[in-house]
Structures are given as structure tokens and as C-alpha cells.
Enzyme design. Structure first.
Site, PDB file in Angstrom:
ATOM      1  N   ASP A  73      47.159  51.412 103.703  1.00  0.00           N
ATOM      2  CA  ASP A  73      47.431  50.286 104.588  1.00  0.00           C
ATOM      3  C   ASP A  73      47.311  50.723 106.050  1.00  0.00           C
ATOM      4  O   ASP A  73      48.035  51.598 106.519  1.00  0.00           O
ATOM      5  CB  ASP A  73      48.845  49.782 104.299  1.00  0.00           C
ATOM      6  CG  ASP A  73      49.267  48.605 105.162  1.00  0.00           C
ATOM      7  OD1 ASP A  73      48.531  48.225 106.080  1.00  0.00           O
ATOM      8  OD2 ASP A  73      50.362  48.064 104.905  1.00  0.00           O
ATOM      9  N   ASP A 118      31.581  36.913 113.054  1.00  0.00           N
ATOM     10  CA  ASP A 118      30.523  35.914 113.021  1.00  0.00           C
ATOM     11  C   ASP A 118      31.102  34.509 112.839  1.00  0.00           C
ATOM     12  O   ASP A 118      30.370  33.572 112.525  1.00  0.00           O
ATOM     13  CB  ASP A 118      29.525  36.219 111.897  1.00  0.00           C
ATOM     14  CG  ASP A 118      30.187  36.205 110.521  1.00  0.00           C
ATOM     15  OD1 ASP A 118      31.430  36.303 110.457  1.00  0.00           O
ATOM     16  OD2 ASP A 118      29.467  36.100 109.506  1.00  0.00           O
ATOM     17  N   ASP A 149      38.322  39.516 107.782  1.00  0.00           N
ATOM     18  CA  ASP A 149      38.374  38.241 107.064  1.00  0.00           C
ATOM     19  C   ASP A 149      38.792  37.123 108.022  1.00  0.00           C
ATOM     20  O   ASP A 149      39.853  37.192 108.636  1.00  0.00           O
ATOM     21  CB  ASP A 149      39.396  38.356 105.922  1.00  0.00           C
ATOM     22  CG  ASP A 149      39.306  37.213 104.928  1.00  0.00           C
ATOM     23  OD1 ASP A 149      39.009  36.081 105.351  1.00  0.00           O
ATOM     24  OD2 ASP A 149      39.534  37.458 103.730  1.00  0.00           O
TER      25      ASP A 149
END
Length: 261
Positions: free
Chosen positions: A139, A198, A162
């Protein structure tokens, strides 16, 4: 891991926030996704893991010891002044290996928990004879909290995290004020934080969050007014095959580069 037009989605955030910063509870910096380890990746773990994998530990990394082999490969006797760049989430390691190759004078500390991705980067390390990468398969938030001293980093890379497209899931995005405060505190004065995405709404959020951090300033110059606070793509970040495909389809990519003051 799921792929998008411009890259592989990677880490999410976990951990408590600094005082006064609201964080969703019980959110991890990653999701362990199923993935098949190839024969080549398994061989890379066996042959290169002992040299290039660093175990998670609840105390600060000794960079001099961790990168002694890298200094030797560069013909250096002293590793203490070599810049260290943290990368959070590297997917299958294509961009990471490229950057380490074009900047051999720098050391890279890379966090990723996706085992096939770790194996893939180890394989690239062997194929490209790279010496300046170390991987912590843990992590990233705990690595930052427990293994990195204040003002110990020269740079941070976070490429195509994400985006959590749905508005109700935006709180799960990696780039939030709490994490950026942690990273800014661990950058040396003059060090940089480079994010790329993006997904335009996420790019706008990244720009807003980084602009609100008092230890950071935007490096984007007025010579590119059309970028509105976004930086031109730095030379070291390669165009991935997904990004190239996205560009051909008319998708944008936004780079945000801030500097520690």
C-alpha cells in the site's frame, strides 16, 4: 487490471487524513485484482526479486543501502546525492522502465501491489539491464507514512490513476488533499509532483487539489495559455500504446506538474 485509452488504472487511496482534512473511511490505495503470472514473470521474481524488491517496513528506507547496486552500476562511489523519484502505481511497468532508462542518474522507488505488474517490471529490468529501480509491493499510503522521511524525495510520478468516472465515486479518487499534503511534505524544496490523466474532469480536480496545497506551486508557464494551467508533456514520460490509441480517437491527455516551494 482494466485498461483505458491512455493507460492502466492503478492505485486508490487508504488511510486517515491529516487533521482537518476529510477522507472517506476504509478506502484502500489499491484493489488486489486477479491476474495470471507468466513463466517469464515467475523467472524474473526468482532471479531478480532479491535485488530489486524492497520489503515493506515500518521505518525509513536507507536509500544509500537500497541503491548501492545502482551506484555501482553507474560507476559511482557515493549514492547519497542521487535523486530519488517515487512512482505510485506502475501497472505493467512499461513507462517506468522507459523513464528509468532515459534518466539513469536517478533512482526510482515504485509502489504497486498487482503481482503480474510487479513481475512484468522485474522482467523489463532484466531485459533492459536497469539498475536504478526498487519496488515495494505494498500500500503506497503506508509506504509514504512509514518508510519516507520528510523532504526525502526529489520527485513523484502518478500516471493515469483510476478516475472513478461516476460522480458518487469521485471520493474514491487517489488525488485528494490528504495524500497531496503527505507527498508535498516528503518532497525536497525544488522537487516536483507530476500527475497525468486522460479524463478531463479528473484533470480539473487534480489541478484544483494541487493548487490548494500551500507547499506546491504550478510549473505551467504563461507561454502555453491554451493549456490553462496544464504542463506540456515532459520529455521523459513516454506515450503508451493506450495513450496513442486515445489520441487517434481524439481523447485528450493532461499533465499537471507542480514544484515544492
Amino acid at each position: 487490471m482494466p485498461e483505458t485509452p491512455a493507460g492502466t488504472r492503478k492505485l486508490r487511496i487508504r488511510g486517515s487524513a491529516p487533521e482537518g482534512v476529510a477522507y472517506p473511511k476504509e478506502i484502500k490505495s489499491f484493489v488486489r485484482r486477479a491476474g495470471r503470472i507468466t513463466t517469464g514473470q515467475t523467472k524474473a521474481f526468482e532471479e531478480l526479486g532479491a535485488t530489486f524488491l524492497l520489503p515493506y517496513q515500518p521505518n525509513a528506507i536507507d536509500f544509500e543501502a537500497a541503491y548501492a547496486y545502482a551506484a555501482s552500476a553507474r560507476g559511482q562511489n557515493d549514492v547519497r546525492n542521487a535523486p530519488v523519484i517515487l512512482e505510485i502505481g506502475f501497472g505493467m511497468g512499461e513507462a517506468t522502465a522507459h523513464i528509468a532508462g532515459v534518466m539513469p542518474e536517478k533512482n526510482f522507488l515504485c509502489c504497486e501491489v498487482h503481482e503480474p505488474g510487479v513481475g512484468a517490471l522485474l522482467k523489463r529490468i532484466g531485459e533492459q539491464s536497469l539498475s536504478n529501480i526498487r519496488i515495494v509491493s505494498h500500500d503506497a499510503v503506508e509506504v509514504i507514512d512509514n518508510m519516507l522521511l520528510l523532504q526525502s524525495l526529489d520527485g513523484v510520478h502518478i500516471f493515469f490513476p483510476d478516475p472513478w468516472h461516476k460522480k458518487k465515486h469521485n471520493k474514491r479518487r487517489l488525488i485528494q488533499a490528504g495524500l497531496i499534503a503527505k507527498l508535498a511534505a516528503r518532497l525536497k524544496v525544488g522537487g516536483y509532483l507530476h500527475c497525468a490523466t486522460d479524463w478531463q474532469p479528473y484533470a480539473e480536480q487534480i489541478l484544483e487539489v494541487l493548487s490548494a496545497e500551500p507547499l506546491l506551486k504550478n510549473t505551467a508557464s504563461g507561454s502555453h495559455p491554451e493549456l490553462a494551467g496544464y504542463a506540456p508533456k515532459p520529455h521523459y514520460r513516454p506515450l503508451t500504446k493506450f495513450e496513442n490509441r486515445g489520441i487517434k480517437l481524439g481523447h485528450g491527455v493532461w499533465d499537471v506538474v507542480f514544484e515544492r516551494v
